[in-house]
Design an enzyme around this catalytic site. Sequence first.
Site, PDB file in Angstrom:
ATOM      1  N   GLU A 159       0.860  -1.178   0.000  1.00 53.01           N
ATOM      2  CA  GLU A 159       0.000   0.000   0.000  1.00 53.01           C
ATOM      3  C   GLU A 159       0.896   1.226   0.000  1.00 53.01           C
ATOM      4  O   GLU A 159       2.011   1.166   0.544  1.00 53.01           O
ATOM      5  CB  GLU A 159      -0.829  -0.035   1.288  1.00 53.01           C
ATOM      6  CG  GLU A 159      -2.159   0.611   1.205  1.00 53.01           C
ATOM      7  CD  GLU A 159      -2.983   0.285   2.459  1.00 53.01           C
ATOM      8  OE1 GLU A 159      -4.005  -0.383   2.314  1.00 53.01           O
ATOM      9  OE2 GLU A 159      -2.562   0.688   3.564  1.00 53.01           O
ATOM     10  N   HIS A 170      -6.952   3.276   5.069  1.00 52.10           N
ATOM     11  CA  HIS A 170      -6.183   2.881   6.246  1.00 52.10           C
ATOM     12  C   HIS A 170      -5.403   4.044   6.836  1.00 52.10           C
ATOM     13  O   HIS A 170      -4.982   4.946   6.109  1.00 52.10           O
ATOM     14  CB  HIS A 170      -5.186   1.768   5.888  1.00 52.10           C
ATOM     15  CG  HIS A 170      -5.873   0.492   5.522  1.00 52.10           C
ATOM     16  ND1 HIS A 170      -5.410  -0.328   4.535  1.00 52.10           N
ATOM     17  CD2 HIS A 170      -6.989  -0.077   6.015  1.00 52.10           C
ATOM     18  CE1 HIS A 170      -6.221  -1.372   4.444  1.00 52.10           C
ATOM     19  NE2 HIS A 170      -7.177  -1.245   5.320  1.00 52.10           N
ATOM     20  N   LEU A 174      10.600  -2.235  -6.485  1.00 50.74           N
ATOM     21  CA  LEU A 174      10.450  -3.688  -6.327  1.00 50.74           C
ATOM     22  C   LEU A 174      10.825  -4.395  -7.631  1.00 50.74           C
ATOM     23  O   LEU A 174      11.552  -5.394  -7.630  1.00 50.74           O
ATOM     24  CB  LEU A 174       9.000  -4.031  -5.944  1.00 50.74           C
ATOM     25  CG  LEU A 174       8.619  -3.783  -4.478  1.00 50.74           C
ATOM     26  CD1 LEU A 174       7.109  -3.721  -4.319  1.00 50.74           C
ATOM     27  CD2 LEU A 174       9.184  -4.890  -3.568  1.00 50.74           C
ATOM     28  N   LYS A 175      10.312  -3.863  -8.720  1.00 51.78           N
ATOM     29  CA  LYS A 175      10.560  -4.465 -10.029  1.00 51.78           C
ATOM     30  C   LYS A 175      12.059  -4.493 -10.328  1.00 51.78           C
ATOM     31  O   LYS A 175      12.608  -5.493 -10.795  1.00 51.78           O
ATOM     32  CB  LYS A 175       9.814  -3.676 -11.095  1.00 51.78           C
ATOM     33  CG  LYS A 175       9.708  -4.411 -12.399  1.00 51.78           C
ATOM     34  CD  LYS A 175       8.662  -3.785 -13.277  1.00 51.78           C
ATOM     35  CE  LYS A 175       8.456  -4.699 -14.478  1.00 51.78           C
ATOM     36  NZ  LYS A 175       7.353  -4.263 -15.286  1.00 51.78           N
ATOM     37  N   ALA A 200      14.377  -4.643  -8.289  1.00 53.13           N
ATOM     38  CA  ALA A 200      15.091  -5.618  -7.458  1.00 53.13           C
ATOM     39  C   ALA A 200      14.843  -7.055  -7.929  1.00 53.13           C
ATOM     40  O   ALA A 200      15.356  -8.000  -7.347  1.00 53.13           O
ATOM     41  CB  ALA A 200      14.664  -5.465  -6.005  1.00 53.13           C
ATOM     42  N   GLY A 201      13.978  -7.220  -8.953  1.00 56.86           N
ATOM     43  CA  GLY A 201      13.736  -8.564  -9.483  1.00 56.86           C
ATOM     44  C   GLY A 201      12.434  -9.174  -8.999  1.00 56.86           C
ATOM     45  O   GLY A 201      12.131 -10.332  -9.301  1.00 56.86           O
ATOM     46  N   PRO A 239       3.266  -6.697 -11.604  1.00 59.14           N
ATOM     47  CA  PRO A 239       2.417  -6.587 -12.795  1.00 59.14           C
ATOM     48  C   PRO A 239       2.262  -5.130 -13.253  1.00 59.14           C
ATOM     49  O   PRO A 239       2.687  -4.219 -12.551  1.00 59.14           O
ATOM     50  CB  PRO A 239       1.081  -7.146 -12.321  1.00 59.14           C
ATOM     51  CG  PRO A 239       1.082  -6.925 -10.856  1.00 59.14           C
ATOM     52  CD  PRO A 239       2.498  -6.965 -10.385  1.00 59.14           C
ATOM     53  N   SER A 251      -0.612  -3.659 -13.570  1.00 61.66           N
ATOM     54  CA  SER A 251      -1.671  -3.060 -12.750  1.00 61.66           C
ATOM     55  C   SER A 251      -2.264  -4.164 -11.885  1.00 61.66           C
ATOM     56  O   SER A 251      -1.955  -5.354 -12.086  1.00 61.66           O
ATOM     57  CB  SER A 251      -2.763  -2.488 -13.656  1.00 61.66           C
ATOM     58  OG  SER A 251      -3.422  -3.560 -14.307  1.00 61.66           O
TER      59      SER A 251
END
Length: 613
Positions: A231, A273, A292-293, A295-296, A300, A302
């Site tokens: 999030e 939240h 994140l992408k 880092a491997g 997706p 979306s």
Amino acid sequence: MEPYLLFSRDTRSIVYNMQTKAVQRMLDFDYLSGREKPSVAAIVNPGNSGTHKAHWGKGEVLIPIYPTIQTATDANGDIDVMVNFASFRSAYATTKEALLNKQIRVVAVIAEGVPERKARELAHLSKKLKKIIIGPATVGAIGAGAFKVGNTGGTIENIREQKLYRRGSVGLVTKSGGLLNEMFNIVSHNTDGIFEGVAIGGDKYPGSSLIDHLLRYEANPKIKIMVALGELGGDEEYKVVEAVNKGLLTKPIVFWVMGTCSKMFPAGVQFGHAGAKAGAEAETADAKNKTLKKAGVIVPHSFDTLGEEIARTFIKLKDEGKITPIEEPRNVPNIPMDYADALKRGIIRKPTSFISTVADDRGEEVNYGGYPISEIVHSGGKIGDVISLLWFGRRFPKWATDFMEMALMIVADHGPAVSGAHNAIIASRAGKDLISCLCSGLLTIGPRFGGAIDDCAKYMSDAFRRGIVPRDFVKEMKDKNVKIPGIGHRVKSLENPDGRVTLLIEYARKNFPRTDLLDFALGVQTVTTQKKSNLILNVDGTIGVLMVDMLRGVGHYNDEEVRNIVNLGYLNGFFVLGRSIGLIGHALDQKRMGERLYRHPWEDILYMVERKE
Ligand code: ACO
Ligand code: LMR
């Protein structure tokens, strides 16, 4: 149990607070999963003990209720999880107590709104004690086929559809509890299913974080794919990146960070939240997804294509032989639907056991004979109207309801010497409670005392219908050796008339359309008083014949229907109801005065018991 597991098929828990629906859902899950013992070993209902009856498949089980966490764990050495349904006010104290309890290993904290400072303290304490908190502000977690926290996973239909009753190869962790269920759905459609799923909760300081659970999944050889839903806000996802970069997370991770739409809103807008608020650029969902992408991690395009990525990853592992096909459990039991639920959904029916035509309590307010009580009260209705509705199921005209009220007033009491009052007084002096005293008095009502109304109406109506004259009726009754009900009084007579009878007759003469049966009864009185002057038409008799005249006069009934009412025993009800007022008065009178136990004096009894040698 291996430290990387949250739950096993033997996990036993405390449910804190009387959340009986959640308990039932946990037990239904257990049963579906083929567990041998219910996962709820105890309910803690602060300050109370007892048992709670719950369904276990087609049968039922009793779950003990304890007043404290300590008593629950003392009595159940196998408890090591607590599902904490305490409110946000008491969640801190109860979670802390559970963490400090030697047996408890995992605490799920459902409450929202636990103060951040307290939540941090709990998180710190749990780490120190090497325990795990799930939440606060979470729906909970599921160990597929093993243990379910409270309402996690939704209905039993969902659990069945998503095959959460058996283990798959996917370890799932989300922040959001609501999206956990959606993720169960996505994962179950695209893989062999969930091994474990946890919603860490949407607060800024969750008791355990995404990385904590991913590290557990990494250590768990049964988990082949990890799926995570983050999030915007906070830096949890960067801890995952760090762990990936350090080689601490090696299994495929499919990750999506929610909140990419936040760029359309001004900075700092909060999304649902408490923790979902991006301050710095790095806290945005886009930045996190990108990192994140890089880092491997599998990210997706979306949320919509998350399922596809999960499926692709799963198929790849399967093709590589890293996932062995699951053997589906045979004979997954059926969980019967709750009766109340099925009834509500209109999918079952059964003949009713009772019929009521006089009152309905199902709406906002009770109605008597179809009239809401507020309407009766506002339209000036009185007790006579209530009787006409509840006893006769219709609204009588005012002259009739006034007459019924008058009858009640007139029979309300006849002093302490009469049979019923005497018994109520004796019972009261014996120390009996009010209801017993009342019943003692009421049980005295019968053919000789107050209970001659029905029979008087019956005999006199019958004679009147047959068209015989009073003298012949009296003879007929004498020949049958039956005392005429409604005739005769112990103290009232022609010389000492009963004022109550006079009042009733005066009213009827003035207000009733006709008084045929009264006239017949007075004809009977003329005959009987020729024999003895106390053989008058008494108060029971007068009420009996006038009630018949009243029923004939209200215009709702034919002769057959009036006869039926009399035969059913309606009319003694007027004496019973009216006299209850007096009986209560006498019972309370004795109590008020503190009267002692009554004992009848010997000299007032003729003892005729022969002494045997
Ligand atoms: N019908 C015909 N004859 C009667 C009736 C009657 N209802 N009541 C009394 N008698 C006769 C008796 O047969 C007796 O005749 P006898 O002298 O030839 O033997 C004589 O009158 C006296 O009878 P008792 O039983 O001594 O009269 P008592 O005063 O004791 O009884 C009572 C009063 C119990 C009310 C009686 O008249 C009776 O049983 N009446 C019918 C029941 C009834 O109406 N009870 C309600 C009373 S009102 C109230 O409780 C609120
Ligand atoms: C009553 O009203 O209780 C009676 O008329 C009976 C009685 O004994 O007086």
